[in-house]
Design an enzyme around this catalytic site. Structure first.
Site, PDB file in Angstrom:
ATOM      1  N   ASP A  70       0.843  -1.266   0.183  1.00 45.96           N
ATOM      2  CA  ASP A  70      -0.079  -0.105  -0.234  1.00 45.96           C
ATOM      3  C   ASP A  70       0.871   1.300  -0.017  1.00 45.96           C
ATOM      4  OD1 ASP A  70      -1.862   2.057   0.679  1.00 45.96           O
ATOM      5  OD2 ASP A  70      -2.948   0.493   1.351  1.00 45.96           O
ATOM      6  N   SER A 111      -6.920   3.877  -1.425  1.00 45.80           N
ATOM      7  CA  SER A 111      -6.788   2.615  -1.429  1.00 45.80           C
ATOM      8  C   SER A 111      -8.309   2.050  -1.813  1.00 45.80           C
ATOM      9  CB  SER A 111      -6.443   2.077  -0.107  1.00 45.80           C
ATOM     10  OG  SER A 111      -5.200   2.560   0.313  1.00 45.80           O
ATOM     11  N   HIS A 286       2.183   8.822   4.877  1.00 47.37           N
ATOM     12  CA  HIS A 286       1.214   9.764   5.224  1.00 47.37           C
ATOM     13  C   HIS A 286       1.930  10.769   6.206  1.00 47.37           C
ATOM     14  CE1 HIS A 286      -2.215   8.936   2.686  1.00 47.37           C
ATOM     15  NE2 HIS A 286      -2.324   7.822   3.214  1.00 47.37           N
TER      16      HIS A 286
HETATM   17 ZN   LIG Z   1      -3.169   6.312   2.277  1.00 46.39          ZN
END
Ligand SMILES: [Zn+2]
Length: 386
Positions: A70, A111, A286
């Site tokens: 991810d 996502s 992030h």
């Molecule tokens: Zn994210």
């Protein structure tokens, strides 16, 4: 003047809304901020050993293992490669491609929509889980595997009802409907489910205890790494914390252990489909913290090494590694292979819109070379699963 003021207020509100969106629903108290002194520099003292595998000769695909990092763009790969002294298990893949990640209503995806394109071959709206832009549920690669009588599994380090795993199993218009998604996972018939998010399974407003329901259906239930490693049976539910799992420095090798236990339990005559996610590469991008990101990447790459060693022995397993999107606008600006150090710059606390890599190993790996849409990547796998 008035209009400018209104515009500025609007801008402030949307910036606030965006910041909120980035950490939606995450338990931030899990994320210790003090382990590494600098956010944009990192050095690795001891590199880990990587495996070396050969491409199998077989043309027959029996199993598919789909690994998703991810937030793992090419910069994340390059940063990790530098920090490990110029070696990654990813280096074994004989074929690489590039995947475009935009969704139907945003150039920079999330996502939910990114994972839906990968699971189903359908580009959809930002925030949609496993459903097309008109709201119809998608028929995913995992559903196709179930239809063919293959066994199925998902193993992640976030809550198991989070966007990427849910994208493969069920449909939802909103990632915040977490209890609803957990109930759908419990009813899905997926043979191996491993991750976080226990509170959505046994502390529910509707009074259901999904863990007890799963046990009654014959699932082995585990809540820690040692029990996971010792587990036996054909179906497993593993939930290792109330929300997302701890950072890798605290949680240890649970992703690798989940992947290998999943393979052990799912391997059978008719084959299996397994999705494994390195979920927290995204989280640390992030937060613009390169050290934590790198450690999550290493955890994912070590899992890839174990999977490749098994796939080489098996000979009939297609292994695909890709990302749903890149995160953080990460740029590698300096570093040293010799010292295993990097200096980076992050340009955003959100996602960014660069193409992401696709790595392919196993029978028909050569079909994944080229530049294509994320949805097309899923279509290629589906065609090969027939
Ligand atoms: Zn994210």
């Amino acid at each position: 003047m008035k209009r400018t003021l209104l515009f500025l207020i609007g801008l402030t509100f949307s910036a606030f809304a965006f910041a909120q969106q980035v950490d939606q629903g995450r338990d931030l108290s899990k994320y210790a901020d003090d382990k590494f002194s600098e956010d944009d520099k990192y050095t690795v003292a001891e590199p880990y050993a990587t495996v070396s595998v050969k491409q199998p000769k077989s043309k027959k695909i029996k199993n598919v293992i789909f690994l998703i990092g991810d937030g793992m763009g090419l910069e994340q790969v390059s940063v990790a490669w530098t920090l490990n002294g110029g070696h990654l298990n990813l280096d074994n893949f004989p074929v690489a491609g590039l995947s475009r990640t935009y969704c139907t209503d945003e150039l920079v995806t999330d996502s939910c929509a990114g994972g839906t394109a990968l699971s189903s071959g359908v580009k959809t709206k930002y925030g949609y889980i496993g459903q097309d832009a008109d709201g119809n549920p998608c028929f995913t690669l995992l559903h196709r595997a179930q239809q063919k009588g293959m066994k199925t599994g998902v193993a992640v380090t976030c809550r198991i009802n989070d966007a990427t795993p849910a994208d493969f199993i069920c449909a939802s218009p909103d990632r915040h409907l977490e209890a609803e998604v957990a109930a759908k996972l419990a009813d899905s018939g997926v043979d191996f489910i491993s991750g976080g998010g226990r509170q959505f399974w046994d502390e529910r407003e509707d009074g259901r205890n999904l863990i007890e329901e799963m046990k009654a259906k014959g699932y082995t239930f585990v809540d820690n790494d040692a029990d996971l490693r010792n587990a036996s049976g054909e179906r497993l539910l593993g939930l290792y914390g109330p929300l997302d799992l701890d950072p890798v420095l605290d949680r240890g090798s649970i992703l690798e252990d989940s992947a290998m236990k999943a393979i052990e339990m799912l391997d059978n005559k008719k084959g299996f489909f397994l999705m494994i996610e390195g979920s927290q590469i995204d989280d640390w991008c992030h937060r613009n913290k390169v050290g934590y990101m790198a450690e999550e990447f290493f955890d994912f790459d070590k899992t890839i090494g174990k999977v490749l060693e098994w796939a080489e022995k098996d000979g009939h397993t297609l292994v695909i590694v890709t990302a749903d999107h890149a995160t953080g606008g990460l740029t590698l600006i300096d570093g040293s292979l010799e010292d295993r150090s990097v200096s980076v710059h992050f340009s955003t606390k959100g996602h960014n819109g660069i193409m992401v890599p696709v790595f392919a190993y196993g029978p028909h790996a050569e079909e994944f070379v080229g530049v294509y849409e994320n949805s097309e990547l899923s279509d290629k796998i589906r065609r090969l699963m027939k």
